[in-house]
Design a protein around this motif. Structure first.
Motif, PDB file in Angstrom:
ATOM      1  N   VAL A  85       0.700  -1.179  -0.005  1.00  0.00           N
ATOM      2  CA  VAL A  85       0.098  -0.148  -0.029  1.00  0.00           C
ATOM      3  C   VAL A  85       0.723   1.273   0.103  1.00  0.00           C
ATOM      4  CG1 VAL A  85      -1.719   1.260   1.265  1.00  0.00           C
ATOM      5  CG2 VAL A  85      -1.939  -1.175   1.398  1.00  0.00           C
ATOM      6  N   THR A  86       0.887   2.025  -0.968  1.00  0.00           N
ATOM      7  CA  THR A  86       1.431   3.365  -0.824  1.00  0.00           C
ATOM      8  C   THR A  86       0.435   4.561  -0.841  1.00  0.00           C
ATOM      9  OG1 THR A  86       1.034   3.554  -3.202  1.00  0.00           O
ATOM     10  CG2 THR A  86       3.235   2.477  -2.425  1.00  0.00           C
ATOM     11  N   ASN A  87       0.974   5.721  -0.508  1.00  0.00           N
ATOM     12  CA  ASN A  87       0.332   6.946  -0.276  1.00  0.00           C
ATOM     13  C   ASN A  87      -0.429   7.292  -1.446  1.00  0.00           C
ATOM     14  OD1 ASN A  87       2.660   7.731  -0.908  1.00  0.00           O
ATOM     15  ND2 ASN A  87       2.532   9.757  -0.051  1.00  0.00           N
ATOM     16  N   ILE A  88       0.103   7.051  -2.572  1.00  0.00           N
ATOM     17  CA  ILE A  88      -0.497   7.499  -3.868  1.00  0.00           C
ATOM     18  C   ILE A  88      -0.636   6.216  -4.766  1.00  0.00           C
ATOM     19  CG2 ILE A  88      -0.049   8.792  -6.044  1.00  0.00           C
ATOM     20  CD1 ILE A  88       1.778  10.693  -4.754  1.00  0.00           C
ATOM     21  N   ALA A  89      -2.076   5.839  -5.096  1.00  0.00           N
ATOM     22  CA  ALA A  89      -2.444   4.605  -5.644  1.00  0.00           C
ATOM     23  C   ALA A  89      -1.860   4.461  -7.034  1.00  0.00           C
ATOM     24  CB  ALA A  89      -3.803   4.483  -5.730  1.00  0.00           C
ATOM     25  N   GLY A  90      -1.556   3.470  -7.752  1.00  0.00           N
ATOM     26  CA  GLY A  90      -1.072   3.256  -9.044  1.00  0.00           C
ATOM     27  C   GLY A  90       0.403   3.231  -9.132  1.00  0.00           C
ATOM     28  N   ALA A  91       1.146   2.918  -8.230  1.00  0.00           N
ATOM     29  CA  ALA A  91       2.530   2.961  -8.443  1.00  0.00           C
ATOM     30  C   ALA A  91       2.919   1.448  -8.616  1.00  0.00           C
ATOM     31  CB  ALA A  91       3.268   3.172  -6.863  1.00  0.00           C
ATOM     32  N   HIS A  92       3.810   1.312  -9.695  1.00  0.00           N
ATOM     33  CA  HIS A  92       4.151   0.028 -10.321  1.00  0.00           C
ATOM     34  C   HIS A  92       5.190  -0.765  -9.123  1.00  0.00           C
ATOM     35  CE1 HIS A  92       2.863   0.424 -14.332  1.00  0.00           C
ATOM     36  NE2 HIS A  92       3.051   1.977 -13.924  1.00  0.00           N
ATOM     37  N   ILE A  93       4.564  -1.928  -8.862  1.00  0.00           N
ATOM     38  CA  ILE A  93       5.240  -2.649  -8.077  1.00  0.00           C
ATOM     39  C   ILE A  93       6.536  -3.623  -8.493  1.00  0.00           C
ATOM     40  CG2 ILE A  93       5.293  -4.498  -6.037  1.00  0.00           C
ATOM     41  CD1 ILE A  93       2.128  -3.480  -5.956  1.00  0.00           C
ATOM     42  N   PHE A  94       7.600  -3.718  -8.042  1.00  0.00           N
ATOM     43  CA  PHE A  94       8.774  -4.578  -8.236  1.00  0.00           C
ATOM     44  C   PHE A  94       8.918  -5.605  -7.223  1.00  0.00           C
ATOM     45  CE2 PHE A  94       8.925  -0.979 -10.973  1.00  0.00           C
ATOM     46  CZ  PHE A  94       9.585  -1.478 -12.318  1.00  0.00           C
ATOM     47  N   LEU A  95       9.379  -6.714  -7.562  1.00  0.00           N
ATOM     48  CA  LEU A  95       9.656  -7.829  -6.457  1.00  0.00           C
ATOM     49  C   LEU A  95      11.035  -8.147  -6.887  1.00  0.00           C
ATOM     50  CD1 LEU A  95       9.011  -9.380  -3.985  1.00  0.00           C
ATOM     51  CD2 LEU A  95       8.048 -11.035  -5.386  1.00  0.00           C
ATOM     52  N   ASN A  96      12.233  -8.306  -6.175  1.00  0.00           N
ATOM     53  CA  ASN A  96      13.512  -8.531  -6.348  1.00  0.00           C
ATOM     54  C   ASN A  96      13.898  -8.089  -7.770  1.00  0.00           C
ATOM     55  OD1 ASN A  96      13.250 -10.048  -4.085  1.00  0.00           O
ATOM     56  ND2 ASN A  96      12.393 -11.854  -5.129  1.00  0.00           N
ATOM     57  N   GLY A  97      13.530  -6.855  -7.984  1.00  0.00           N
ATOM     58  CA  GLY A  97      14.204  -6.058  -9.062  1.00  0.00           C
ATOM     59  C   GLY A  97      13.117  -6.361 -10.619  1.00  0.00           C
ATOM     60  N   ILE A  98      12.127  -7.095 -10.362  1.00  0.00           N
ATOM     61  CA  ILE A  98      11.559  -7.397 -11.399  1.00  0.00           C
ATOM     62  C   ILE A  98      10.115  -6.936 -11.410  1.00  0.00           C
ATOM     63  CG2 ILE A  98      10.629  -9.490 -12.975  1.00  0.00           C
ATOM     64  CD1 ILE A  98      12.894 -11.284 -11.791  1.00  0.00           C
ATOM     65  N   PHE A 102       1.402  -5.628 -11.396  1.00  0.00           N
ATOM     66  CA  PHE A 102       0.685  -5.036 -10.288  1.00  0.00           C
ATOM     67  C   PHE A 102       1.027  -3.804  -9.872  1.00  0.00           C
ATOM     68  CE2 PHE A 102       0.500  -9.665  -9.748  1.00  0.00           C
ATOM     69  CZ  PHE A 102      -0.804  -9.791  -9.556  1.00  0.00           C
ATOM     70  N   VAL A 103       0.018  -2.782  -9.518  1.00  0.00           N
ATOM     71  CA  VAL A 103       0.115  -1.593  -9.117  1.00  0.00           C
ATOM     72  C   VAL A 103      -0.546  -1.536  -7.688  1.00  0.00           C
ATOM     73  CG1 VAL A 103       0.201  -0.403 -11.325  1.00  0.00           C
ATOM     74  CG2 VAL A 103      -1.851  -0.781 -10.185  1.00  0.00           C
ATOM     75  N   THR A 104      -0.196  -0.424  -6.778  1.00  0.00           N
ATOM     76  CA  THR A 104      -0.696  -0.283  -5.575  1.00  0.00           C
ATOM     77  C   THR A 104      -1.989   0.304  -5.609  1.00  0.00           C
ATOM     78  OG1 THR A 104       0.310   1.807  -5.489  1.00  0.00           O
ATOM     79  CG2 THR A 104       1.499  -0.065  -4.543  1.00  0.00           C
ATOM     80  N   PRO A 105      -2.706  -0.162  -4.800  1.00  0.00           N
ATOM     81  CA  PRO A 105      -2.572  -1.114  -3.545  1.00  0.00           C
ATOM     82  C   PRO A 105      -2.851  -2.571  -4.291  1.00  0.00           C
ATOM     83  CG  PRO A 105      -4.759  -0.444  -3.367  1.00  0.00           C
ATOM     84  CD  PRO A 105      -4.184   0.537  -4.510  1.00  0.00           C
ATOM     85  N   ALA A 106      -2.061  -3.461  -3.753  1.00  0.00           N
ATOM     86  CA  ALA A 106      -2.057  -4.899  -4.169  1.00  0.00           C
ATOM     87  C   ALA A 106      -1.661  -6.078  -3.216  1.00  0.00           C
ATOM     88  CB  ALA A 106      -1.408  -5.053  -5.438  1.00  0.00           C
ATOM     89  N   HIS A 116      13.166 -10.718   0.624  1.00  0.00           N
ATOM     90  CA  HIS A 116      12.849 -10.235  -0.842  1.00  0.00           C
ATOM     91  C   HIS A 116      12.850  -8.643  -0.883  1.00  0.00           C
ATOM     92  CE1 HIS A 116      11.283 -14.130  -2.257  1.00  0.00           C
ATOM     93  NE2 HIS A 116      10.594 -14.033  -0.861  1.00  0.00           N
ATOM     94  N   THR A 117      13.261  -8.164  -1.712  1.00  0.00           N
ATOM     95  CA  THR A 117      13.230  -6.425  -1.869  1.00  0.00           C
ATOM     96  C   THR A 117      12.120  -6.186  -2.822  1.00  0.00           C
ATOM     97  OG1 THR A 117      15.692  -6.730  -2.160  1.00  0.00           O
ATOM     98  CG2 THR A 117      14.619  -4.746  -2.934  1.00  0.00           C
ATOM     99  N   VAL A 118      11.308  -5.118  -2.361  1.00  0.00           N
ATOM    100  CA  VAL A 118       9.988  -4.710  -2.836  1.00  0.00           C
ATOM    101  C   VAL A 118      10.524  -3.124  -3.126  1.00  0.00           C
ATOM    102  CG1 VAL A 118       7.608  -4.210  -2.536  1.00  0.00           C
ATOM    103  CG2 VAL A 118       8.613  -6.216  -1.563  1.00  0.00           C
ATOM    104  N   GLY A 119      10.154  -2.882  -4.374  1.00  0.00           N
ATOM    105  CA  GLY A 119      10.225  -1.519  -4.916  1.00  0.00           C
ATOM    106  C   GLY A 119       8.847  -0.978  -5.444  1.00  0.00           C
ATOM    107  N   VAL A 120       8.595   0.366  -5.158  1.00  0.00           N
ATOM    108  CA  VAL A 120       7.397   0.950  -5.889  1.00  0.00           C
ATOM    109  C   VAL A 120       7.689   2.229  -6.727  1.00  0.00           C
ATOM    110  CG1 VAL A 120       5.514  -0.208  -4.445  1.00  0.00           C
ATOM    111  CG2 VAL A 120       6.683   2.052  -3.804  1.00  0.00           C
ATOM    112  N   PHE A 121       7.483   2.253  -8.062  1.00  0.00           N
ATOM    113  CA  PHE A 121       7.796   3.489  -8.845  1.00  0.00           C
ATOM    114  C   PHE A 121       6.624   3.879  -9.404  1.00  0.00           C
ATOM    115  CE2 PHE A 121      11.494   0.923  -8.392  1.00  0.00           C
ATOM    116  CZ  PHE A 121      12.449   1.925  -7.854  1.00  0.00           C
TER     117      PHE A 121
END
Length: 121
Positions: A85-98, A102-106, A116-121
């Motif tokens: 969950v992010t403060n701005i919906a629609g961020a692209h979710i990356f898991l272990n750099g891939i 999915f986009v947030t929230p998810a 694991h490493t989780v990234g949102v952009f």
């Protein structure tokens, strides 16, 4: 009228869920999808299994283009879920750099136990 291409999704087990850009498409062992031209991230899910790779990106550039993506479903002993969950919906979710597609929230399901490493952009 939008222009479309086709993608055949297969795996070594049946009855998996197919996701295109994080949206569930259907449940079949082989699934032929007709989707708009452009970049799409495909992933699959089946309870108790981990897909390898986690997701695949396809680029459909020509009307009528046909692509094939294949996944391997590996039996997983310990899995969990990640709620992102992010403060701005629609961020692209990356898991272990891939990119997961999915986009947030998810909620990402069937994530193997471990670090694991989780990234949102």
């Amino acid at each position: 009228m939008s222009e479309n291409g086709k993608v055949m999704v297969t795996a070594n087990h049946l009855d998996f869920d197919v996701y295109v850009n994080g949206i569930k498409q259907g449940e079949k062992g082989q699934l032929s999808l007709t989707i708009p031209l452009g970049k799409h991230v495909l992933s699959i899910a089946k309870d108790g299994y981990t897909p390898v790779p986690y997701s695949q990106t396809v680029w459909l550039t020509d009307p009528g283009q046909q692509n094939h993506v294949q996944f391997f479903l590996q039996k997983t002993v310990a899995v969990g879920e990640l709620e992102i969950v992010t403060n701005i919906a629609g961020a692209h979710i990356f898991l272990n750099g891939i990119e997961t597609g999915f986009v947030t929230p998810a909620v990402l399901k069937n994530i193997p136990a471990g670090e694991h490493t989780v990234g949102v952009f």
